[in-house]
Design an enzyme around this catalytic site. Structure first.
Site, PDB file in Angstrom:
ATOM      1  N   ASP A  79       0.857  -1.185   0.000  1.00  0.00           N
ATOM      2  CA  ASP A  79       0.000   0.000   0.000  1.00  0.00           C
ATOM      3  C   ASP A  79       0.894   1.236   0.000  1.00  0.00           C
ATOM      4  OD1 ASP A  79      -2.288   1.963   1.208  1.00  0.00           O
ATOM      5  OD2 ASP A  79      -3.224   0.170   0.389  1.00  0.00           O
ATOM      6  N   ASP A  80       0.467   2.299   0.621  1.00  0.00           N
ATOM      7  CA  ASP A  80       1.190   3.576   0.579  1.00  0.00           C
ATOM      8  C   ASP A  80       2.574   3.460   1.246  1.00  0.00           C
ATOM      9  OD1 ASP A  80       1.670   6.250   0.122  1.00  0.00           O
ATOM     10  OD2 ASP A  80      -0.115   6.973   1.150  1.00  0.00           O
ATOM     11  N   ASP A 158      -5.422   5.117  -5.416  1.00  0.00           N
ATOM     12  CA  ASP A 158      -6.063   5.926  -4.381  1.00  0.00           C
ATOM     13  C   ASP A 158      -6.405   7.306  -4.938  1.00  0.00           C
ATOM     14  OD1 ASP A 158      -7.062   6.538  -1.893  1.00  0.00           O
ATOM     15  OD2 ASP A 158      -5.254   5.980  -0.791  1.00  0.00           O
ATOM     16  N   SER A 190     -10.157   3.628  -6.048  1.00  0.00           N
ATOM     17  CA  SER A 190     -10.720   4.247  -4.853  1.00  0.00           C
ATOM     18  C   SER A 190     -11.692   5.380  -5.202  1.00  0.00           C
ATOM     19  CB  SER A 190      -9.595   4.800  -3.969  1.00  0.00           C
ATOM     20  OG  SER A 190      -8.731   3.764  -3.556  1.00  0.00           O
ATOM     21  N   ASP A 219     -12.092   4.076   4.953  1.00  0.00           N
ATOM     22  CA  ASP A 219     -11.133   3.045   5.363  1.00  0.00           C
ATOM     23  C   ASP A 219     -11.609   2.280   6.598  1.00  0.00           C
ATOM     24  OD1 ASP A 219      -9.502   3.991   3.396  1.00  0.00           O
ATOM     25  OD2 ASP A 219      -7.928   4.746   4.733  1.00  0.00           O
TER      26      ASP A 219
END
Lengths: 422, 422
Positions: A79-80, A158, A190, A219
Site C-alpha cells: 500500500d502507501d 487511491d 478508490s 477506510d
C-alpha cells in the site's frame, strides 16, 4: 501475448459491463499491508514491522508455507509509503532504496516463483495520502508502464490530492494505460469512495467497465464499530450496490481485520460471514507471522471461502431486520444453492431466534428444500455480535456451517445433519 | 455473636467512614449472573442457561474446581429474576419454586460447604427492574431478616421503581436492618447510579458509612464501547470518586465481561488492568463452564489480582492523556510500590510510546527506583485498545507484568528484567 490470450478466453463468459482484462472473475484474495502496518517507515527502531521488502517477503513466505495460497489467498499487496520521495531521472516512480534495496521487480519475481502475485499502490493526484509522489494525469502512462515492467499483478489507485474533475479523467485513463501495457493487471479504484459512493456522483456502470474492484466507502479501522459501520452502509445501499457487482467487477468494503487487536472471535466470524455474503474481495491486513489459531481457522474456513468465491458472483443482500436486533442475510449461489447468515447486533447474551423459511420470505422458489419445509419453525441461537451461517444446497439438503451455534432445532424435531466443514 | 466479633476485630484498622460490618476490606471478587444470563427464565427451552439453582451450582462447581476460589473469586451472586412473583403468606420473598426447588438456604449451604459465599439481589422500590417483587420501605426489615435466615453473604440493592426521596430513606434503612440481623452481609448499593453518580445529589461520605460497594454508573454491556464509556466516566470523575474508595467501601464500575462475546483479547486485558487500577470489585459475568483458556489466563493472573487486592485500597487515577491516544494510569500500592498502566485508544497498530518517568510526572518521591531513573527514556509498545502494565516495586526494582508487549527498551540500553508472573 499472454494478455490477449486471456482476453480471448474470457470473452465467452464475461458480462457486457465487465472490465475487458479477464481478471478477477471471483473476488480477489490475498494480503494488503495498510490497516495493520500503515505508514511505518521506521526500519531502524521497528525493523520487523516497517514497510520494506522484508515485510512482504515475510508475508509471502507465510502465505506460501502456511496453507493460505492453496485456499486462494495469492495477492501480496503493497500500500502507501513504499516509494522514494522523488521520481528517478526519467520521471519514473522508484521504491525507497533503503527499505526496498532489491527493488519491486525482484520482489515480484520472488512472489511469482511461489505462485503468488504482487499488488502495488499509487494515487490519482499530486501526492499519495501519505505524502509520497502521486500520479497526475500526465504521469499515468509512464506509471502504468513502470508497474508492468516490474511485473506487478494488481494496482490500487487511491484518490488523495485530486478533485472530482481530475478523477473523472484519471481513473478511466489509468484503466486504458494498464490495458495498453499488455500485462494483466487487476485494477482497484478508490474513486467512488472519494465521491460519496452513490449515484449520481458515482456511475457504477462505468466503474464496472474500467475497474475490477472499487472502494465505495471509508477506510476500515481495527474496531468492531468500524466493521459494523461499513457493513451497515453497504447493506443500507444494497439496491444500488449489489447490481454493480459481478465477475470481474466487485464492490470492496475494505480489508479483513481478523487476527488483529480489535475484534472478538464472534466479531471476527461476523466480518468473514458478511464479507462472504457481499462477494467482497478478501484482503487480510494482519500479521501472518503471529496470527492466533482462532483467527486463522476463521480465515481459512473452506466453506466460507467457497461461498465468497461462488462463480455466479452475485452480491448478497440483507433480507430482514428484526426489532430484536437479529438480521438475516442471503446470497444466491450456483447450483441453485444459497447462503443464509443470521447476525445479532445485541450486546447481552445469545439470542434464540425462532423463525421459518416462509417467515424470512425465503420462499423455496428455485431453491427446493425437502428437509426443511417452508413452514417448519426452527430456532437458531446467535451470539452477541456473532453469526450463524447456513449453506442451503438444492434440491433438498440443508447443510450446517460450523459457525452455527446453539441447539440442533430440537424443539421442532427437525433433524438436519450437522456437517463440519473444518 | 459472630458478627460482633467481626466488628470488634475490624475497629482497629477501619477508617472513620467505613461501614461498620468489617467486610470487604479489599474489593470483593466472584461471579455475578446478570450481564451474561440476564433474566432468562426459560428453563424449558434453555435449561443450561436459565436463572435457576442449577446455574449457580454449576458456577460454584467451576469456581471450586477450576482454581478460581484460591485466587479470591468466592462470591456466587444471584441477580434479578430469582424470586417468585408473589411473597409468601407471611410477606416474605420466596424463590421461584420451579427454578429453585431446593430454596436459597440450601444453595447457600452448598456454597458454604465449598468455602464460597452467596450473594442475592433485591430492589428498593415497588418492583425489581425485571418486574419481580420489590422491597418497599415497609418490607426492608423482613427482607433483611429473610436473607440472614437463608445465610446469604452479600446483598445487591437495586433502585428501579422508586424515587429519590424513597431511596434516601431506604438505602440507609436497609444498611441498619442488615446489621441488625447479626449476620455479616456485604451490602452493594445501586443508589448513586440512580442519582447520576455525582455530588451534590450523591453523598459519598454517607455511602461509605452505609454500603460496602456501590454502583455509580450505568450497566455494563458485552461490548468494548460499553467498557470504554464506563472507564472514561470513572476516570473523568476521579477527583470525586477516588477519595470515596477505601477498605470496606468501593466504587463499582460493574462486572467483568471478559470471557463473553464482545471483547478481543487485548480489550479483555484492558478491562482487567483498568479495573485493577480502580480498585474495583471483580465480579465476572461469564460462562465458567465454557470459558476460553485465553480469557481464563487474564482473569486468573495473580499479579493483576494482587494489584486489585492491595491492602491499602487506594483507588488509582489517570495521570496523563496524550494526543496520540495513549493514556497512563497509576495506582499507589503498599510497600511503597505502585502500578502503572499504559493504555492505547488507537485503532490502527501497536504504538511505540516513548516517555520517561519524569515526563509522566511520576516522580520517584517515595517510590525510589534505582534501575529506571527518572530521566531514562524508555519505549513501550501498546497494542490498539490494549495495555502494558507495570508493577513498580520500591526501593528500586522495576518488574514487568506479562501484559507488557513490545520491545525490551532496547534503544536506551535499559536492561530491566522481565519477570513472567503467569
Amino acid at each position: 501475448m499472454h494478455f490477449s490470450v486471456l482476453i480471448f478466453a474470457s470473452v465467452a463468459t464475461m458480462t457486457a459491463f465487465a472490465l475487458d482484462n479477464g481478471l478477477m472473475r471471483t473476488p480477489p484474495m490475498g494480503w494488503l499491508a495498510w490497516e495493520r502496518f500503515r505508514c511505518d517507515i521506521d526500519c531502524t527502531n521497528d525493523p520487523k514491522n516497517c514497510i520494506s521488502e522484508n515485510l512482504f517477503i515475510d508475508m509471502a513466505d507465510r502465505l506460501y508455507e502456511d496453507g493460505w495460497k492453496e485456499l486462494g489467498y495469492v495477492y501480496v499487496n503493497i500500500d502507501d509509503c513504499w516509494s522514494s520521495m522523488d521520481r528517478d531521472k526519467d520521471g519514473r516512480l522508484q521504491a525507497d532504496p533503503k527499505r526496498f534495496p532489491g527493488g519491486i521487480n525482484k520482489l515480484a519475481r520472488y512472489l511469482h516463483d511461489r505462485g503468488l502475485k504482487l499488488g502495488i499502490y499509487g494515487d490519482m493526484g499530486t501526492h499519495t495520502c501519505g505524502g509520497y509522489p502521486g500520479t497526475t494525469v500526465d504521469k499515468i502512462e509512464i506509471d502504468a508502464q513502470t508497474f508492468a515492467d516490474w511485473e506487478v499483478d494488481m494496482f490500487k489507485f487511491d484518490g488523495c490530492y485530486s478533485n472530482a474533475v481530475e478523477q473523472e479523467l484519471g481513473y478511466p485513463l489509468m484503466s486504458k494505460a494498464l490495458n495498453a501495457t499488455g500485462r494483466p493487471i487487476g485494477y482497484s479504484c478508490s474513486w467512488p469512495a472519494y465521491q460519496g459512493g452513490l449515484p449520481p456522483k458515482v456511475n457504477y456502470t462505468q466503474l464496472g467497465q474500467i475497474c475490477n474492484l472499487w472502494r465505495n466507502y471509508g477506510d476500515i479501522q481495527d474496531s468492531w464499530s468500524s466493521v459494523l459501520s461499513i457493513a451497515d452502509w453497504f447493506f443500507e445501499n444494497q439496491d444500488v450496490l449489489a447490481p454493480a457487482a459481478g465477475p470481474g467487477r466487485w464492490n470492496d468494503p475494505d480489508m479483513l481485520v481478523i487476527g488483529d487487536f480489535g475484534l472478538s472471535m464472534d466479531q471476527s466470524r461476523s466480518q468473514m460471514a458478511l464479507w462472504a455474503i457481499m462477494a467482497a474481495p478478501l484482503f487480510m491486513s494482519n500479521d501472518l507471522r503471529t496470527i492466533s489459531s482462532g483467527a486463522r481457522s476463521i480465515l481459512q474456513n473452506k466453506m466460507i471461502i467457497s461461498i465468497n468465491q461462488d462463480p455466479l458472483g452475485i452480491q448478497g443482500r440483507r433480507i430482514l431486520k428484526e426489532k430484536s436486533g437479529i438480521e438475516v442475510f442471503w446470497r444466491p449461489l450456483s447450483n441453485n444453492a444459497s447462503a443464509l447468515v443470521f447476525f445479532s447486533r445485541r450486546t447481552d447474551m445469545p439470542y434464540r431466534y425462532e423463525t421459518s423459511l416462509s417467515k424470512l420470505n425465503y420462499t423455496t422458489g428455485s431453491y427446493k428444500i425437502d428437509v426443511l419445509k417452508d413452514s417448519t419453525e426452527f430456532v437458531v441461537s446467535v451470539n452477541p455480535t456473532g453469526v450463524v451461517m447456513w449453506y442451503v444446497s438444492a434440491p433438498g439438503k440443508l447443510q450446517y456451517h460450523p459457525f452455527i451455534r446453539g441447539d440442533k432445532l430440537r424443539r421442532h424435531k427437525y433433524d438436519a445433519k450437522q456437517n463440519n466443514f473444518f
